[in-house]
Motif scaffolding. Structure first.
Motif, PDB file in Angstrom:
ATOM      1  N   VAL A 203      58.733  -2.929 -24.432  1.00 56.44           N
ATOM      2  CA  VAL A 203      58.541  -2.857 -23.241  1.00 56.44           C
ATOM      3  C   VAL A 203      58.467  -1.623 -22.418  1.00 56.44           C
ATOM      4  O   VAL A 203      57.726  -1.153 -21.631  1.00 56.44           O
ATOM      5  N   LEU A 204      59.901  -0.745 -22.629  1.00 60.29           N
ATOM      6  CA  LEU A 204      60.125   0.624 -22.224  1.00 60.29           C
ATOM      7  C   LEU A 204      58.795   1.448 -22.653  1.00 60.29           C
ATOM      8  O   LEU A 204      58.508   2.294 -21.788  1.00 60.29           O
ATOM      9  N   VAL A 205      58.614   1.588 -23.903  1.00 61.07           N
ATOM     10  CA  VAL A 205      57.794   2.557 -24.446  1.00 61.07           C
ATOM     11  C   VAL A 205      56.243   2.247 -24.061  1.00 61.07           C
ATOM     12  O   VAL A 205      55.542   3.193 -23.445  1.00 61.07           O
ATOM     13  N   PHE A 206      55.784   1.043 -23.651  1.00 64.60           N
ATOM     14  CA  PHE A 206      54.361   0.757 -23.174  1.00 64.60           C
ATOM     15  C   PHE A 206      54.438   0.664 -21.806  1.00 64.60           C
ATOM     16  O   PHE A 206      53.321   1.131 -21.079  1.00 64.60           O
ATOM     17  N   ALA A 207      55.500   0.635 -21.077  1.00 63.57           N
ATOM     18  CA  ALA A 207      55.678   0.920 -19.712  1.00 63.57           C
ATOM     19  C   ALA A 207      55.361   2.447 -19.449  1.00 63.57           C
ATOM     20  O   ALA A 207      54.564   2.913 -18.666  1.00 63.57           O
ATOM     21  N   GLY A 208      56.005   3.293 -20.211  1.00 62.76           N
ATOM     22  CA  GLY A 208      55.797   4.475 -19.940  1.00 62.76           C
ATOM     23  C   GLY A 208      54.287   4.949 -20.366  1.00 62.76           C
ATOM     24  O   GLY A 208      53.827   5.882 -19.942  1.00 62.76           O
ATOM     25  N   LEU A 209      53.799   4.403 -21.489  1.00 65.52           N
ATOM     26  CA  LEU A 209      52.475   4.744 -21.780  1.00 65.52           C
ATOM     27  C   LEU A 209      51.660   4.444 -20.976  1.00 65.52           C
ATOM     28  O   LEU A 209      50.365   4.995 -20.695  1.00 65.52           O
ATOM     29  N   THR A 210      51.565   3.197 -20.172  1.00 63.46           N
ATOM     30  CA  THR A 210      50.636   2.989 -19.203  1.00 63.46           C
ATOM     31  C   THR A 210      50.391   4.068 -18.025  1.00 63.46           C
ATOM     32  O   THR A 210      49.460   4.385 -17.718  1.00 63.46           O
TER      33      THR A 210
END
Length: 263
Positions: A203-210
């Protein structure tokens, strides 16, 4: 001579302002295209998942080959795609297609690249169709709405922030690789603790990637805004849509592990 030098900067300023306005309008059109392509791909994914899940289950015992819940049975089609080696093909096909897309897009036309993107979205929908058998429909819809709100907020931040997010790129991509490796390992370990950690970090990784991918799409357009290469712009919009689509799908899947109610 003095008058000429006084007038010339004013003309240049006006010209720069006009070009800036054109670039701003072009950027808005480019981002609208990115989000439009992504939205169509999301719709294709949802329809493909719904259609396949509908064909895979039945509530009529005489039409079933296996029972998976109270009054819920797998059809022969469902058994073939969820209980045979074909499930591994469906699981990893989208990953193979992503790498193939990256390699092929320089040689594809814009129309062919867009078609490939939509075929990939359908393959992703087929791969994800099993979640409709595992989680309740209400929790899937709720998680989708939560993901959509989070995605919109993070993408807006990436578009508007003055902070340079490029330093996050390498770190986040290393996180994605780590998540893929850990997920593959956990297929065989089936560790609930590892699954929880993967979901939380995911969740944290793909929040940052967004946020990062949105800023990258914006900056890439600004760097090439005056090139006039419509084909490049078209492919750039498709690749941007693909990146944001993957961010959304992955964030949704990881959030579903926390918010989803299992059948």
């Amino acid at each position: 001579m003095a008058d000429y030098q006084t007038i010339r900067p004013s003309g240049q300023t006006a010209g720069v302002g006009a070009r800036s306005a054109d670039i701003d309008a072009g950027l808005r059109a480019h981002m609208n295209k990115v989000y439009g392509l992504m939205s169509v791909a999301m719709l294709i994914t949802a329809l493909a998942a719904w259609a396949v899940a509908g064909l895979a289950v039945t509530d009529v015992p005489s039409q079933a080959v296996a029972q998976i819940g109270d009054h819920t049975y797998l059809t022969s089609f469902g058994s073939a795609i969820y209980m045979s080696p074909l499930k591994w093909v469906l699981m990893f096909a989208p990953l193979v297609m992503v790498f193939a897309f990256g390699a092929l897009i320089p040689r594809l036309s814009v129309a062919a690249a867009q078609l490939f993107f939509y075929v990939f979205a359908a393959a992703m929908g087929i791969s994800l169709s099993s979640i409709l058998l595992v989680f309740t429909g209400a929790s899937v819809v709720t998680t989708f709405l939560v993901t959509a709100i989070a995605f919109a907020s993070l993408s807006l931040y990436g578009y508007t922030t003055k902070k340079d997010l490029s330093a996050m790129g390498t770190f986040l991509m290393m996180g994605v690789i780590g998540l893929v490796v850990a997920s593959v390992i956990n297929i065989f370990l089936a560790s609930s603790a590892l699954a929880f950690a993967i979901s939380a970090i995911g969740v944290l990784v793909f929040a940052g990637l967004t946020a990062y991918d949105t800023q990258t799409i914006k900056n890439t357009y600004l760097q090439h805004a005056e090139s006039g290469d419509s084909e490049w712009m078209g492919k750039s919009a498709i690749m941007g849509a693909l990146n944001l689509y993957l961010d959304f799908i992955n964030m949704f899947m990881f959030l579903l592990q926390f918010l989803g109610d299992r059948r």
